[in-house]
Design a protein around this motif. Structure first.
Motif, PDB file in Angstrom:
ATOM      1  N   LEU A  88     -33.140 -16.703 -37.191  1.00 22.11           N
ATOM      2  CA  LEU A  88     -31.892 -17.345 -37.592  1.00 22.11           C
ATOM      3  C   LEU A  88     -30.749 -16.342 -37.628  1.00 22.11           C
ATOM      4  O   LEU A  88     -29.634 -16.632 -37.226  1.00 22.11           O
ATOM      5  N   ARG A 127     -27.330 -16.378 -35.580  1.00 24.57           N
ATOM      6  CA  ARG A 127     -26.025 -16.360 -36.219  1.00 24.57           C
ATOM      7  C   ARG A 127     -25.120 -15.305 -35.597  1.00 24.57           C
ATOM      8  O   ARG A 127     -23.940 -15.537 -35.351  1.00 24.57           O
ATOM      9  N   LEU A 141     -23.854 -16.533 -32.415  1.00 26.83           N
ATOM     10  CA  LEU A 141     -22.847 -17.556 -32.637  1.00 26.83           C
ATOM     11  C   LEU A 141     -21.505 -16.894 -32.944  1.00 26.83           C
ATOM     12  O   LEU A 141     -20.450 -17.343 -32.486  1.00 26.83           O
ATOM     13  N   ILE A 169     -17.998 -17.506 -31.188  1.00 27.57           N
ATOM     14  CA  ILE A 169     -16.759 -17.960 -31.804  1.00 27.57           C
ATOM     15  C   ILE A 169     -15.623 -17.124 -31.240  1.00 27.57           C
ATOM     16  O   ILE A 169     -14.547 -17.620 -30.948  1.00 27.57           O
ATOM     17  N   GLY A 173     -15.483 -18.225 -27.277  1.00 31.11           N
ATOM     18  CA  GLY A 173     -15.263 -19.645 -27.059  1.00 31.11           C
ATOM     19  C   GLY A 173     -15.667 -20.127 -25.678  1.00 31.11           C
ATOM     20  O   GLY A 173     -15.194 -21.146 -25.200  1.00 31.11           O
ATOM     21  N   LEU A 227     -18.705 -21.174 -24.228  1.00 31.92           N
ATOM     22  CA  LEU A 227     -19.541 -22.355 -24.083  1.00 31.92           C
ATOM     23  C   LEU A 227     -20.153 -22.433 -22.689  1.00 31.92           C
ATOM     24  O   LEU A 227     -20.614 -23.490 -22.275  1.00 31.92           O
ATOM     25  N   ALA A 268     -34.028 -22.212 -33.848  1.00 30.43           N
ATOM     26  CA  ALA A 268     -34.087 -22.578 -35.255  1.00 30.43           C
ATOM     27  C   ALA A 268     -34.842 -23.887 -35.409  1.00 30.43           C
ATOM     28  O   ALA A 268     -34.408 -24.788 -36.085  1.00 30.43           O
ATOM     29  N   GLY A 299     -35.533 -27.136 -34.899  1.00 31.58           N
ATOM     30  CA  GLY A 299     -34.906 -28.275 -35.549  1.00 31.58           C
ATOM     31  C   GLY A 299     -35.909 -29.363 -35.871  1.00 31.58           C
ATOM     32  O   GLY A 299     -37.107 -29.141 -35.804  1.00 31.58           O
ATOM     33  N   PHE A 346     -22.827 -28.187 -25.073  1.00 35.31           N
ATOM     34  CA  PHE A 346     -22.581 -28.159 -26.510  1.00 35.31           C
ATOM     35  C   PHE A 346     -23.729 -28.814 -27.266  1.00 35.31           C
ATOM     36  O   PHE A 346     -24.217 -28.299 -28.259  1.00 35.31           O
ATOM     37  N   ILE A 357     -26.714 -26.472 -27.439  1.00 33.35           N
ATOM     38  CA  ILE A 357     -26.524 -25.350 -28.347  1.00 33.35           C
ATOM     39  C   ILE A 357     -26.609 -25.812 -29.795  1.00 33.35           C
ATOM     40  O   ILE A 357     -27.308 -25.227 -30.615  1.00 33.35           O
ATOM     41  N   LEU A 389     -29.249 -24.856 -32.890  1.00 37.02           N
ATOM     42  CA  LEU A 389     -28.869 -24.383 -34.213  1.00 37.02           C
ATOM     43  C   LEU A 389     -29.491 -25.247 -35.300  1.00 37.02           C
ATOM     44  O   LEU A 389     -29.272 -25.047 -36.472  1.00 37.02           O
ATOM     45  N   GLY A 390     -30.263 -26.237 -34.850  1.00 34.53           N
ATOM     46  CA  GLY A 390     -31.006 -27.024 -35.820  1.00 34.53           C
ATOM     47  C   GLY A 390     -30.379 -28.351 -36.200  1.00 34.53           C
ATOM     48  O   GLY A 390     -30.878 -29.046 -37.072  1.00 34.53           O
ATOM     49  N   LEU A 391     -29.288 -28.725 -35.558  1.00 36.23           N
ATOM     50  CA  LEU A 391     -28.688 -30.022 -35.883  1.00 36.23           C
ATOM     51  C   LEU A 391     -29.436 -31.142 -35.190  1.00 36.23           C
ATOM     52  O   LEU A 391     -29.928 -30.974 -34.069  1.00 36.23           O
ATOM     53  N   VAL A 397     -11.885 -25.088 -26.029  1.00 34.51           N
ATOM     54  CA  VAL A 397     -12.105 -23.818 -26.728  1.00 34.51           C
ATOM     55  C   VAL A 397     -11.760 -23.890 -28.213  1.00 34.51           C
ATOM     56  O   VAL A 397     -12.525 -23.433 -29.066  1.00 34.51           O
ATOM     57  N   TRP A 447     -14.237 -25.984 -30.086  1.00 35.94           N
ATOM     58  CA  TRP A 447     -15.491 -25.244 -30.172  1.00 35.94           C
ATOM     59  C   TRP A 447     -15.445 -24.201 -31.282  1.00 35.94           C
ATOM     60  O   TRP A 447     -16.393 -24.047 -32.049  1.00 35.94           O
ATOM     61  N   GLN A 448     -14.330 -23.542 -31.403  1.00 36.76           N
ATOM     62  CA  GLN A 448     -14.230 -22.531 -32.453  1.00 36.76           C
ATOM     63  C   GLN A 448     -14.307 -23.177 -33.828  1.00 36.76           C
ATOM     64  O   GLN A 448     -14.987 -22.685 -34.724  1.00 36.76           O
ATOM     65  N   SER A 500     -17.921 -24.403 -34.284  1.00 33.52           N
ATOM     66  CA  SER A 500     -18.927 -23.354 -34.440  1.00 33.52           C
ATOM     67  C   SER A 500     -18.802 -22.661 -35.784  1.00 33.52           C
ATOM     68  O   SER A 500     -19.790 -22.177 -36.327  1.00 33.52           O
ATOM     69  N   ARG A 501     -17.607 -22.660 -36.314  1.00 33.64           N
ATOM     70  CA  ARG A 501     -17.474 -22.114 -37.653  1.00 33.64           C
ATOM     71  C   ARG A 501     -18.234 -22.971 -38.653  1.00 33.64           C
ATOM     72  O   ARG A 501     -18.859 -22.456 -39.576  1.00 33.64           O
ATOM     73  N   LEU A 542     -20.818 -24.762 -37.897  1.00 35.17           N
ATOM     74  CA  LEU A 542     -22.237 -24.538 -37.620  1.00 35.17           C
ATOM     75  C   LEU A 542     -22.701 -23.272 -38.327  1.00 35.17           C
ATOM     76  O   LEU A 542     -23.806 -23.186 -38.851  1.00 35.17           O
ATOM     77  N   ARG A 543     -21.830 -22.307 -38.329  1.00 32.66           N
ATOM     78  CA  ARG A 543     -22.176 -21.037 -38.967  1.00 32.66           C
ATOM     79  C   ARG A 543     -22.536 -21.254 -40.411  1.00 32.66           C
ATOM     80  O   ARG A 543     -23.462 -20.651 -40.940  1.00 32.66           O
ATOM     81  N   ILE A 588     -26.050 -22.541 -40.703  1.00 30.66           N
ATOM     82  CA  ILE A 588     -27.049 -21.493 -40.527  1.00 30.66           C
ATOM     83  C   ILE A 588     -27.138 -20.628 -41.766  1.00 30.66           C
ATOM     84  O   ILE A 588     -28.230 -20.309 -42.238  1.00 30.66           O
ATOM     85  N   ASP A 589     -25.982 -20.252 -42.292  1.00 26.03           N
ATOM     86  CA  ASP A 589     -25.973 -19.437 -43.498  1.00 26.03           C
ATOM     87  C   ASP A 589     -26.786 -20.092 -44.599  1.00 26.03           C
ATOM     88  O   ASP A 589     -27.589 -19.449 -45.259  1.00 26.03           O
ATOM     89  N   ARG A 626     -29.194 -22.222 -44.342  1.00 19.32           N
ATOM     90  CA  ARG A 626     -30.618 -22.163 -44.036  1.00 19.32           C
ATOM     91  C   ARG A 626     -31.197 -20.797 -44.338  1.00 19.32           C
ATOM     92  O   ARG A 626     -32.291 -20.671 -44.880  1.00 19.32           O
TER      93      ARG A 626
END
Lengths: 146, 146
Positions: free
Chosen positions: A104, A108, A111, A115, A118, A120, A136, A138, B54, B57, B61-63, B83, B86-87, B90-91, B93-94, B97-98, B100
DNA sequence: CGGCGCGATCAAGCTAGCTTGAGGTTGAGA
DNA sequence: TCTCAACCTCAAGCTAGCTTGATCGCGCCG
């Protein structure tokens, strides 16, 4: 209250917090064993409370029933884990958790790079590397990917 | 090769690495849209390659697909993430992850205590706390527990 | 204009981990 | 002894995320 080392499924369910149906399922899977009364009702050992406790904890740590089955099967003649067994097993569980955390964490970091850029882009994106497939892990079945 | 911004499902599959059946499934789920030819065949936009990128990815990340669906639906009139989108995404998403990682780390600490005491007691064991149910979300459906 | 590869549409299957329901039996207490 | 909660055995269902199979139609190349 002397021979109360033998208990019916309902009591075992109450003591472990599991559903009766779940316990029967575990028995089918071979995680736990029972003897039967004359009238074909299951009777469990009091120590099975502990055994199922182990099952639940291991499950929480992310192990599947199959893996738990293996751990339990590795014990001398299918006994319920005692303190020493538990220490040995939990050390191996710790390794599993460590591995998950590392995976994980790596994800991170990637990731974070992403970020920044960007992109992708499926070809270039670091998140898109084969080696981290199942990254991770899922929900739902993932085996197809591997 | 001018109007190649419109592609059939097989090409989309190749470009994303997904199975044709998976893409059709995603369309059913509403993750992606298509137009039909006169002969009822699906045609996708080239940008859908990115959109599915997307999806993959986010999945890594586990979604779950439901969550991904929500993220995508949040975009202005269902466009594919650019872009900036996505930013932003992804924030978020971060953060997931944190969370988890933290959960796993807490679990590991508790396990360490447990290795020390070897109790395995369902009442007292720190690993057995309700709050951490679904702790390291293992494989298979967990909702029943919650 | 004929062939066959790609595409389409269901329905069913698979993994994991159980639950739910139907229909029938047991066994402990009043 | 009677009662009724607790137990029994299947079979089927549910969630997630797809795949597989059967049986079709489409469309591009030669």
């Amino acid at each position: 209250m002397n021979r109360n080392d033998i208990i019916p499924i309902g009591v075992l369910a109450q003591r472990t917090g599991l559903a009766v149906s779940a316990i029967r399922y575990y028995e089918d899977r071979g995680l736990i064993a029972s003897v039967r009364t004359g009238g074909n009702q299951r009777r469990f050992l009091r120590s099975d409370i502990r055994r199922l406790g182990f099952v639940q904890i291991a499950q929480k740590l992310g192990l599947g029933l199959a893996e738990i089955e293996r751990e339990l099967a590795a014990l001398p003649n299918g006994r319920t884990p005692n303190v020493l067994d538990w220490q040995r097993i939990s050390r191996s569980l710790r390794k599993e958790i460590d591995a998950r955390i590392q995976l994980l964490t790596r994800t991170r970091n990637k990731l974070d790079e992403c970020i920044g850029c960007g992109c992708l882009s499926l070809d270039r994106c670091a998140l898109y590397n084969k080696e981290d497939r199942a990254g991770a892990a899922g929900p739902g079945p993932r085996y197809v990917l591997d």
